[in-house]
Scaffold this motif. Structure first.
Motif, PDB file in Angstrom:
ATOM      1  N   ALA A   1      37.412  32.206  35.773  1.00  0.00           N
ATOM      2  CA  ALA A   1      36.912  32.968  34.624  1.00  0.00           C
ATOM      3  C   ALA A   1      37.591  34.327  34.451  1.00  0.00           C
ATOM      4  N   GLY A   2      38.282  34.812  35.497  1.00  0.00           N
ATOM      5  CA  GLY A   2      39.014  36.064  35.356  1.00  0.00           C
ATOM      6  C   GLY A   2      38.579  37.182  36.291  1.00  0.00           C
ATOM      7  N   LYS A   3      37.800  36.873  37.304  1.00  0.00           N
ATOM      8  CA  LYS A   3      37.318  37.906  38.223  1.00  0.00           C
ATOM      9  C   LYS A   3      38.468  38.553  38.984  1.00  0.00           C
ATOM     10  N   THR A   4      39.369  37.756  39.525  1.00  0.00           N
ATOM     11  CA  THR A   4      40.509  38.307  40.260  1.00  0.00           C
ATOM     12  C   THR A   4      41.493  38.972  39.307  1.00  0.00           C
ATOM     13  N   THR A   5      41.652  38.431  38.116  1.00  0.00           N
ATOM     14  CA  THR A   5      42.534  39.041  37.112  1.00  0.00           C
ATOM     15  C   THR A   5      42.012  40.428  36.736  1.00  0.00           C
ATOM     16  N   PHE A   6      40.698  40.542  36.531  1.00  0.00           N
ATOM     17  CA  PHE A   6      40.070  41.841  36.289  1.00  0.00           C
ATOM     18  C   PHE A   6      40.368  42.788  37.455  1.00  0.00           C
ATOM     19  N   SER A   7      40.187  42.309  38.684  1.00  0.00           N
ATOM     20  CA  SER A   7      40.399  43.137  39.880  1.00  0.00           C
ATOM     21  C   SER A   7      41.847  43.606  39.971  1.00  0.00           C
ATOM     22  N   ARG A   8      42.780  42.734  39.616  1.00  0.00           N
ATOM     23  CA  ARG A   8      44.192  43.116  39.635  1.00  0.00           C
ATOM     24  C   ARG A   8      44.442  44.298  38.700  1.00  0.00           C
ATOM     25  N   GLY A   9      43.904  44.244  37.493  1.00  0.00           N
ATOM     26  CA  GLY A   9      44.053  45.361  36.567  1.00  0.00           C
ATOM     27  C   GLY A   9      43.399  46.625  37.101  1.00  0.00           C
ATOM     28  N   PHE A  10      42.205  46.475  37.659  1.00  0.00           N
ATOM     29  CA  PHE A  10      41.456  47.612  38.196  1.00  0.00           C
ATOM     30  C   PHE A  10      42.258  48.316  39.292  1.00  0.00           C
ATOM     31  N   ILE A  11      42.793  47.542  40.217  1.00  0.00           N
ATOM     32  CA  ILE A  11      43.487  48.098  41.380  1.00  0.00           C
ATOM     33  C   ILE A  11      44.860  48.644  40.999  1.00  0.00           C
ATOM     34  N   THR A  12      45.601  47.943  40.146  1.00  0.00           N
ATOM     35  CA  THR A  12      46.929  48.447  39.762  1.00  0.00           C
ATOM     36  C   THR A  12      46.833  49.723  38.938  1.00  0.00           C
ATOM     37  N   GLU A  13      45.741  49.930  38.235  1.00  0.00           N
ATOM     38  CA  GLU A  13      45.546  51.174  37.483  1.00  0.00           C
ATOM     39  C   GLU A  13      45.527  52.388  38.415  1.00  0.00           C
ATOM     40  N   CYS A  14      45.217  52.160  39.680  1.00  0.00           N
ATOM     41  CA  CYS A  14      45.158  53.240  40.676  1.00  0.00           C
ATOM     42  C   CYS A  14      46.516  53.476  41.331  1.00  0.00           C
ATOM     43  N   SER A  15      47.579  53.006  40.696  1.00  0.00           N
ATOM     44  CA  SER A  15      48.964  53.171  41.175  1.00  0.00           C
ATOM     45  C   SER A  15      49.267  52.348  42.420  1.00  0.00           C
ATOM     46  N   TYR A  16      48.585  51.237  42.586  1.00  0.00           N
ATOM     47  CA  TYR A  16      48.918  50.313  43.668  1.00  0.00           C
ATOM     48  C   TYR A  16      50.055  49.429  43.189  1.00  0.00           C
ATOM     49  N   ASP A  17      51.160  49.400  43.955  1.00  0.00           N
ATOM     50  CA  ASP A  17      52.353  48.675  43.536  1.00  0.00           C
ATOM     51  C   ASP A  17      52.471  47.269  44.118  1.00  0.00           C
ATOM     52  N   GLY A  18      51.658  46.951  45.092  1.00  0.00           N
ATOM     53  CA  GLY A  18      51.765  45.645  45.738  1.00  0.00           C
ATOM     54  C   GLY A  18      51.118  44.538  44.925  1.00  0.00           C
ATOM     55  N   VAL A  19      51.120  43.348  45.510  1.00  0.00           N
ATOM     56  CA  VAL A  19      50.506  42.186  44.877  1.00  0.00           C
ATOM     57  C   VAL A  19      49.014  42.202  45.187  1.00  0.00           C
ATOM     58  N   VAL A  20      48.193  42.061  44.164  1.00  0.00           N
ATOM     59  CA  VAL A  20      46.743  41.982  44.334  1.00  0.00           C
ATOM     60  C   VAL A  20      46.369  40.512  44.326  1.00  0.00           C
ATOM     61  N   ARG A  21      45.874  40.058  45.478  1.00  0.00           N
ATOM     62  CA  ARG A  21      45.476  38.654  45.610  1.00  0.00           C
ATOM     63  C   ARG A  21      43.975  38.575  45.844  1.00  0.00           C
ATOM     64  N   SER A  22      43.430  37.422  45.570  1.00  0.00           N
ATOM     65  CA  SER A  22      42.025  37.194  45.876  1.00  0.00           C
ATOM     66  C   SER A  22      41.880  37.042  47.386  1.00  0.00           C
ATOM     67  N   PRO A  23      40.969  37.805  47.994  1.00  0.00           N
ATOM     68  CA  PRO A  23      40.772  37.694  49.446  1.00  0.00           C
ATOM     69  C   PRO A  23      39.862  36.531  49.825  1.00  0.00           C
ATOM     70  N   THR A  24      40.153  35.360  49.281  1.00  0.00           N
ATOM     71  CA  THR A  24      39.294  34.194  49.474  1.00  0.00           C
ATOM     72  C   THR A  24      39.117  33.837  50.943  1.00  0.00           C
TER      73      THR A  24
END
Length: 165
Positions: free
Chosen positions: A46-69
């Motif tokens: 539904a987009g939970k991890t996609t939302f999180s990726r945007g949230f975290i990259t907005e904080c100047s995080y340059d790495g890959v944001v993955r779901s910590p499943t």
């Protein structure tokens, strides 16, 4: 309780929605010197991890944001705050959260993004913000509820996306 709902056009809008929420919540967490808990609800994909990726990259995080499943939590440390991204989908027993020191994550200044919070069965604090993502036709429907945010903040946020769909 403040609430709003709106539609997102697709993945790019979901990332942008995460970024916009980050712009609101990170400064607020710093100002209040607390951890803001954000429950992310919705079906698989539904987009939970996609939302999180945007949230975290907005904080100047340059790495890959993955779901910590498989790891349950992925920490992102910044100079004056932290973001903890939880994915509890594969949690077998809520007691696992006690063993990993779940309460410690909520005692620091920052944000806890929690996917599948219902799996914790009452071990998490009450959320400051709940974001529910679901499919509606070709779009994603967003429903936000918050005791922390004001109705005006949520309306301003939703207006950024209403015109796009």
């Amino acid at each position: 309780m403040a609430s709003c709902n709106f539609l997102l056009a697709g993945e790019a809008d979901t990332v942008e929605f995460g970024k916009q929420m980050s712009k609101i919540l990170v400064p607020l967490a710093k100002q209040l010197n607390k951890c803001i808990s954000v429950n992310l609800e919705g079906d698989l994909g539904a987009g939970k991890t996609t939302f999180s990726r945007g949230f975290i990259t907005e904080c100047s995080y340059d790495g890959v944001v993955r779901s910590p499943t498989y790891t349950l939590v992925e920490p992102y440390e910044f100079p004056d705050f932290s973001i903890y991204h939880f994915d509890l989908y594969r949690l077998l027993d809520p007691e696992e959260l006690e063993y990993m020191g779940i309460r410690d994550y909520f005692s620091k200044t920052g944000i806890c993004l929690i996917e599948w919070p219902d799996k914790a069965q009452g071990l998490l604090p009450e959320p400051d913000v709940t974001v529910n993502l679901s499919y509606k036709d070709k779009h994603r429907e967003v429903v936000i509820k918050s005791e922390l945010l004001k109705e005006e903040q949520l309306n301003n946020l939703s207006e950024k996306f209403i015109k796009r769909v």
